[in-house]
Design a protein around this motif. Structure first.
Motif, PDB file in Angstrom:
ATOM      1  N   PHE A 218     -21.380 -38.861 -11.321  1.00 56.98           N
ATOM      2  CA  PHE A 218     -20.374 -39.868 -11.008  1.00 56.98           C
ATOM      3  C   PHE A 218     -20.982 -41.124 -10.398  1.00 56.98           C
ATOM      4  CE2 PHE A 218     -20.787 -37.093  -7.363  1.00 56.98           C
ATOM      5  CZ  PHE A 218     -20.845 -37.962  -6.289  1.00 56.98           C
ATOM      6  N   ASN A 220     -23.380 -44.304 -10.813  1.00 54.03           N
ATOM      7  CA  ASN A 220     -24.010 -45.077 -11.885  1.00 54.03           C
ATOM      8  C   ASN A 220     -25.436 -45.468 -11.550  1.00 54.03           C
ATOM      9  OD1 ASN A 220     -21.706 -45.089 -13.557  1.00 54.03           O
ATOM     10  ND2 ASN A 220     -20.810 -46.763 -12.364  1.00 54.03           N
ATOM     11  N   PHE A 226     -25.064 -43.347 -17.277  1.00 53.26           N
ATOM     12  CA  PHE A 226     -24.020 -43.874 -18.165  1.00 53.26           C
ATOM     13  C   PHE A 226     -24.605 -44.594 -19.365  1.00 53.26           C
ATOM     14  CE2 PHE A 226     -25.067 -47.368 -15.390  1.00 53.26           C
ATOM     15  CZ  PHE A 226     -24.887 -48.510 -16.145  1.00 53.26           C
ATOM     16  N   CYS A 436     -10.359 -48.364 -18.066  1.00 48.43           N
ATOM     17  CA  CYS A 436     -10.980 -47.241 -17.383  1.00 48.43           C
ATOM     18  C   CYS A 436     -11.537 -47.700 -16.039  1.00 48.43           C
ATOM     19  CB  CYS A 436     -12.108 -46.639 -18.227  1.00 48.43           C
ATOM     20  SG  CYS A 436     -12.918 -45.221 -17.447  1.00 48.43           S
ATOM     21  N   HIS A 438     -13.845 -46.558 -14.364  1.00 45.81           N
ATOM     22  CA  HIS A 438     -15.279 -46.323 -14.228  1.00 45.81           C
ATOM     23  C   HIS A 438     -16.064 -47.611 -14.434  1.00 45.81           C
ATOM     24  CE1 HIS A 438     -19.208 -44.775 -16.129  1.00 45.81           C
ATOM     25  NE2 HIS A 438     -19.327 -44.643 -14.821  1.00 45.81           N
ATOM     26  N   HIS A 457     -17.767 -43.569 -21.877  1.00 45.90           N
ATOM     27  CA  HIS A 457     -18.465 -42.573 -21.065  1.00 45.90           C
ATOM     28  C   HIS A 457     -17.699 -41.273 -20.893  1.00 45.90           C
ATOM     29  CE1 HIS A 457     -19.752 -46.678 -19.725  1.00 45.90           C
ATOM     30  NE2 HIS A 457     -20.855 -46.170 -20.224  1.00 45.90           N
ATOM     31  N   SER A 459     -14.565 -40.476 -19.535  1.00 44.87           N
ATOM     32  CA  SER A 459     -13.542 -40.189 -18.527  1.00 44.87           C
ATOM     33  C   SER A 459     -12.209 -39.941 -19.228  1.00 44.87           C
ATOM     34  CB  SER A 459     -13.403 -41.355 -17.556  1.00 44.87           C
ATOM     35  OG  SER A 459     -14.607 -41.581 -16.865  1.00 44.87           O
ATOM     36  N   ASN A 470     -14.530 -36.664 -15.162  1.00 42.83           N
ATOM     37  CA  ASN A 470     -15.401 -37.746 -14.698  1.00 42.83           C
ATOM     38  C   ASN A 470     -16.190 -38.329 -15.875  1.00 42.83           C
ATOM     39  OD1 ASN A 470     -16.866 -35.368 -14.992  1.00 42.83           O
ATOM     40  ND2 ASN A 470     -18.286 -35.831 -13.365  1.00 42.83           N
ATOM     41  N   PRO A 471     -16.902 -39.462 -15.660  1.00 42.43           N
ATOM     42  CA  PRO A 471     -17.428 -39.991 -14.407  1.00 42.43           C
ATOM     43  C   PRO A 471     -16.466 -40.823 -13.558  1.00 42.43           C
ATOM     44  CG  PRO A 471     -18.238 -41.320 -16.201  1.00 42.43           C
ATOM     45  CD  PRO A 471     -17.500 -40.158 -16.832  1.00 42.43           C
ATOM     46  N   ALA A 472     -15.309 -41.227 -14.058  1.00 44.06           N
ATOM     47  CA  ALA A 472     -14.354 -41.947 -13.205  1.00 44.06           C
ATOM     48  C   ALA A 472     -14.004 -41.085 -11.995  1.00 44.06           C
ATOM     49  CB  ALA A 472     -13.106 -42.285 -13.994  1.00 44.06           C
ATOM     50  N   GLN A 473     -13.710 -41.725 -10.895  1.00 51.51           N
ATOM     51  CA  GLN A 473     -13.426 -41.004  -9.655  1.00 51.51           C
ATOM     52  C   GLN A 473     -12.019 -41.254  -9.138  1.00 51.51           C
ATOM     53  OE1 GLN A 473     -15.808 -38.694  -7.818  1.00 51.51           O
ATOM     54  NE2 GLN A 473     -16.078 -38.747 -10.037  1.00 51.51           N
TER      55      GLN A 473
END
Length: 479
Positions: A218, A220, A226, A436, A438, A457, A459, A470-473
């Motif tokens: 998560f 970058n 990414f 997104c 991210h 990526h 998400s 993820n990788p978005a949080q």
């Protein structure tokens, strides 16, 4: 959409992190890779805790087809051509040892997880030569592999490669037994990591070593993961009253299918695509047509999907997270072989953290440079990112809200603005941002999952905007 593993296992809940603490090693991520790493570290006397944002096994582990195999598609011939004999040998050794480690651990602890030894096959209905080459390459690395034209599939094949000594199991039943011996904190989301400090929504953990086992990192920076991998989705049906095959099967042709038995079920998989590129949908319906064709008397008991990280050169990233972070470690990019690779990663990371030499370290190193194997893929990833980032800024909406049928979603125009809309069967509308959180790529609607997926990526978000993968949080703001 719940896998048969989730339907048949109830994992014991764990408490959240009770406040700030210190430990020798902290593992971020409570999937199989994270828990196995924590288990082996603890066996060597290293105090280790696991931090899980949700529940253990709630990510990709619960959605696997759970094959334990060193047969990873047409991998060995490819690695010979792109990386050379010694890296390919390391890859084979690590995965063969992983199978042996599962076998030993399950026997030693008497884990009831439906562990079953059986062969794994690659097959093609079109051509035999790639399979003959793969069998020859695998044998160079002491893998019991042979070419054959005989299978128990419900159709004829041009050829197949049979890997002996492979296995399959129930991943959550195994996970439950391993987890019972570990210090795990669930519902504890990591928000930031700086040096030896892990910041969570429950407190701060200070650790000498930090392992990122979150499927997709998560963070970058550093590492730039990414830029070095993308994600793909695939789909599974669990069928009752279907065939009993003699092993696990995977097709190498375009739109090839996957098969394996699990007790009374046959798992039929396929429909693989890059995450965020399934606007037309129909993946489950495609599998249902095959089920009807092959086993017209079968009955669908469950259906679900999985997500996999795909690296530039086809080899996972396992080892030191980046040059600038010698005490951070990562396990990601497992391709479609997360069960075997979880064990290989846990063994390798445990050796690295405890200062034990591991002969397979080089091939998996995240710091590796493999231009022959990854240059073309790196260029393709860059083109994808440019296209999908520009789509958010420049691509027009595809419809008006009123034109969207019930039960469908899409990128539409609302008062001159581009928004993501899902209209349920009762006509209720759910509107979210299509950006997104991210890195800003435009999300796309996946009708098979009723989700918003990021083609850059990977998400994913449900139709209400809640974060799935993820990788978005964070989730999506309502539009």
């Amino acid at each position: 959409m719940e896998s048969i593993w989730s339907k048949t296992t109830e994992l014991h809940p764990r408490k959240p992190l009770p406040g700030s603490m210190q430990t020798e090693t902290a593992v971020i991520g409570g999937g199989l890779a994270g828990l196995l790493t924590a288990y082996f570290l603890q066996q060597r006397g290293v105090k280790t805790i696991v931090l899980e944002a949700s529940r253990i096994g709630s990510g990709q582990t619960k959605n696997t087809t759970a094959k334990i195999t060193s047969q990873h598609g047409l991998i060995y011939h490819k690695l010979l051509q792109t990386l050379g004999e010694e890296p390919a040998r390391q890859y084979a050794r690590a995965n063969q040892q992983a199978i042996d480690a599962y076998r030993s651990l399950i026997r030693e602890k008497k884990i009831d997880c439906q562990f079953e030894e059986c062969p794994a096959y690659l097959y093609s209905t079109v051509e035999a030569e790639p399979l003959e080459q793969e069998a020859e390459a695998a044998r160079l690395f002491d893998i019991d592999a042979r070419f054959t034209t005989r299978t128990t599939l419900p159709f004829s094949v041009a050829g197949a490669v049979r890997f002996s000594g492979q296995a399959q199991f129930h991943p959550l039943a195994f996970l439950q037994e391993i987890a019972d011996e570990l210090e795990i904190y669930e519902e504890t989301r990591v928000t930031k990591v700086e040096d030896d400090r892990i910041f969570t929504d429950r407190g701060t953990v200070t650790a000498r070593n930090i392992v990122f086992a979150t499927h997709y990192p998560f963070l970058n920076f550093p590492g730039y993961y990414f830029l070095r991998q993308h994600q793909e989705r695939s789909y599974v049906l669990a069928l009752e009253n279907a065939a009993k095959l003699d092993g696990m099967y995977l097709g190498i042709d375009e739109n090839g299918l996957s098969f394996r038995n699990s007790g009374k079920y046959l798992l039929l998989g396929g429909g693989s695509h890059r995450t965020g590129e399934n606007r037309a949908g129909g993946k489950y319906e495609m599998l249902r047509r095959y089920a009807e064709q092959f086993w017209p008397e079968s009955r669908e008991a469950a259906y679900w999907s999985a997500q996999d990280c795909m690296t530039l050169d086809g080899v996972p990233y396992i080892g030191q997270f980046s040059v600038s972070t010698p005490h951070w470690f990562v396990a990601t990019g497992f391709q479609k072989w997360g069960m075997t690779t979880s064990m290989a990663a846990a063994q390798l990371l445990t050796d690295l953290i405890t200062g034990v030499e591991n002969p397979c370290e080089e091939v998996f190193s995240p710091l590796r440079f493999t231009p022959a194997a990854s240059a073309k893929t790196f260029l393709q990833e860059g083109l994808h990112a440019v296209r999908d980032l520009s789509r958010q800024a420049f691509a027009p909406p595809r419809a008006e809200i009123d034109a969207l049928p019930t039960g469908h979603g899409g990128v539409v125009s609302c008062e001159g603005e581009k928004v993501g809309v899902y209209k349920d069967e009762q006509g209720e509308v759910y509107m979210v941002s299509t950006r997104c959180p991210h890195l800003g790529c435009q999300l796309e609607w996946n009708p098979d999952e009723k989700s918003w997926d990021c083609p850059c990526h990977g998400s994913r978000f449900d139709y209400r905007g809640n974060l799935i993968d993820n990788p978005a949080q964070e989730g999506l703001p309502h539009a």
